[in-house]
Design a protein around this motif. Structure first.
Motif, PDB file in Angstrom:
ATOM      1  N   THR A  76       0.861  -1.172   0.000  1.00 29.76           N
ATOM      2  CA  THR A  76       0.000   0.000   0.000  1.00 29.76           C
ATOM      3  C   THR A  76       0.902   1.228   0.000  1.00 29.76           C
ATOM      4  N   GLN A  77       0.323   2.393  -0.251  1.00 32.50           N
ATOM      5  CA  GLN A  77       1.101   3.623  -0.172  1.00 32.50           C
ATOM      6  C   GLN A  77       1.638   3.823   1.245  1.00 32.50           C
ATOM      7  N   VAL A  78       0.837   3.485   2.229  1.00 28.46           N
ATOM      8  CA  VAL A  78       1.258   3.618   3.626  1.00 28.46           C
ATOM      9  C   VAL A  78       2.444   2.703   3.906  1.00 28.46           C
TER      10      VAL A  78
ATOM     11  N   ALA B 122       5.575   3.991   2.205  1.00 27.83           N
ATOM     12  CA  ALA B 122       6.067   5.176   2.906  1.00 27.83           C
ATOM     13  C   ALA B 122       6.834   4.777   4.163  1.00 27.83           C
ATOM     14  N   GLU B 123       6.295   3.841   4.929  1.00 31.70           N
ATOM     15  CA  GLU B 123       6.960   3.381   6.146  1.00 31.70           C
ATOM     16  C   GLU B 123       8.280   2.689   5.816  1.00 31.70           C
TER      17      GLU B 123
ATOM     18  N   SER C 104       6.808  10.248   4.006  1.00 26.62           N
ATOM     19  CA  SER C 104       5.389  10.365   4.345  1.00 26.62           C
ATOM     20  C   SER C 104       4.511   9.710   3.280  1.00 26.62           C
ATOM     21  N   GLU C 105       3.324   9.316   3.705  1.00 24.32           N
ATOM     22  CA  GLU C 105       2.351   8.775   2.752  1.00 24.32           C
ATOM     23  C   GLU C 105       2.036   9.831   1.698  1.00 24.32           C
TER      24      GLU C 105
END
Length: 72
Positions: free
Chosen positions: A25-27, A30-31, A36-37
């Motif tokens: 996922t984008q989240v 990003a992590e 950041s998302e």
């Protein structure tokens, strides 16, 4: 790698396609990349200006590299 659409850069399309191929996922991306998302979202939307260090972190997280080529 991916299908290109008007208004989005090849980089944006390739990043999104690779993320999806990896099942992220984008989240999650990003992590993994330490950004950041919002950065991932804007990158995938083709934002015309991005920080090179953050772009590099995203590409590294997905096993991609950025390459410059001489135009002919």
């Amino acid at each position: 790698m991916a299908q290109y659409t008007a208004g989005r850069s090849h980089l944006a399309v390739d990043v999104r396609a690779r993320r999806k191929d990896l099942g992220l996922t984008q989240v999650a991306l990003a992590e993994l990349a330490g950004v950041s998302e919002r950065f991932v979202m804007e990158l995938e939307q083709g934002k015309p200006t991005v920080r090179l260090d953050k772009l590099s972190a995203v590409l590294d997280a997905m096993g991609l590299t950025l390459r410059a080529e001489v135009r002919h």
